[in-house]
Design an enzyme around this catalytic site. Structure first.
Site, PDB file in Angstrom:
ATOM      1  N   GLY A  17      31.437 -30.331 -21.325  1.00 44.33           N
ATOM      2  CA  GLY A  17      30.758 -29.193 -20.723  1.00 44.33           C
ATOM      3  C   GLY A  17      29.556 -29.689 -19.948  1.00 44.33           C
ATOM      4  CG  MET A  19      23.338 -32.324 -18.517  1.00 45.80           C
ATOM      5  SD  MET A  19      22.011 -32.991 -17.497  1.00 45.80           S
ATOM      6  CE  MET A  19      20.669 -33.069 -18.693  1.00 45.80           C
ATOM      7  CD  GLU A  90      25.193 -38.556 -22.908  1.00 45.51           C
ATOM      8  OE1 GLU A  90      25.827 -38.282 -21.842  1.00 45.51           O
ATOM      9  OE2 GLU A  90      24.206 -37.920 -23.285  1.00 45.51           O
ATOM     10  CD  GLN A  92      28.569 -38.381 -19.550  1.00 45.88           C
ATOM     11  OE1 GLN A  92      29.207 -38.006 -20.518  1.00 45.88           O
ATOM     12  NE2 GLN A  92      27.236 -38.410 -19.547  1.00 45.88           N
ATOM     13  CB  CYS A 149      21.560 -14.749 -14.346  1.00 47.73           C
ATOM     14  SG  CYS A 149      23.196 -15.414 -14.730  1.00 47.73           S
ATOM     15  CB  CYS A 178      26.476 -18.802 -14.397  1.00 50.82           C
ATOM     16  SG  CYS A 178      25.704 -17.796 -13.117  1.00 50.82           S
TER      17      CYS A 178
HETATM   18 ZN    ZN Z   1      23.479 -17.431 -13.610  1.00 49.91          ZN
END
Ligand code: ZN
Length: 187
Positions: A17, A19, A90, A92, A149, A178
């Site tokens: 996912g 950070m 980690e 990646q 948000c 997002c």
């Molecule tokens: Zn957002």
């Protein structure tokens, strides 16, 4: 979720996912449960990641577990012979060889749990993670909370280097965003 019943049955789990999505916390949680089950656990991370602690995996929420820093994927093979469960954080940052290493360990009957970023800050697939997702038996995508948000967030926004208030460090340089709030960096 998968459950380990037969200790000789190997497989690969990937936790990935953005950070701040709780990847390391989830990895630590699974490894602690394996220890409770009296399984032999070995935990690795790339030597490149020396933030906070050189011999622990540390989540942003300050959970920690002892780990071995390795310079290459191959180094994991020699240092995990006695382990039934292998955690890699980690992931990646490892070279492409990590995919073969994980596959071989799983083929030997070991449970391999990898955690890492699925996308870089440009939303491009990160290093060997796409290949690991392809061969894994189990995939968990962790979502962060959008710092703009409050929606579920799967992207990592790199904040502008021009900003006066940016302090070099993981938590200061990046935000979880997002899809709607994420802004692609200018090329
Ligand atoms: Zn957002």
């Amino acid at each position: 979720m998968l459950h380990v019943i037969d200790k000789d049955y190997g497989w690969i789990e990937v936790i990935c996912g953005s950070m701040f999505s709780g990847k390391s916390e989830e990895l630590i949680r699974r490894l602690r449960r394996a220890k409770i089950a009296r399984q032999t656990v070995a935990i690795f991370k790339p030597a490149i990641d020396d933030r906070y602690s050189s011999d622990h995996i540390v989540s942003h929420s300050e959970q920690r577990i002892p780990s071995i820093a390795v310079k290459s994927a191959q180094e994991i093979v020699g240092k995990s012979r006695a382990a039934q469960v292998i955690g890699i954080d980690e992931v990646q940052f490892f070279e492409a060889e990590i995919v073969d290493v994980c596959n071989n360990l799983a083929n030997e009957g070991k449970r391999v749990i990898c955690a890492g970023l699925d996308q870089d800050y440009k939303t491009k697939p990160f290093g060997p993670v796409p290949q690991l997702l392809a061969v894994a038996e189990s995939i968990t995508k962790t979502l962060a909370i959008c710092m703009r948000c409050g929606a579920p967030a799967n992207r990592t926004q790199r904040l502008s280097k021009d900003s006066d208030q940016v302090i070099v460090g993981a938590t200061e340089m990046y935000e979880a965003r997002c899809r709607m709030c994420y802004r692609a960096p200018e090329e």
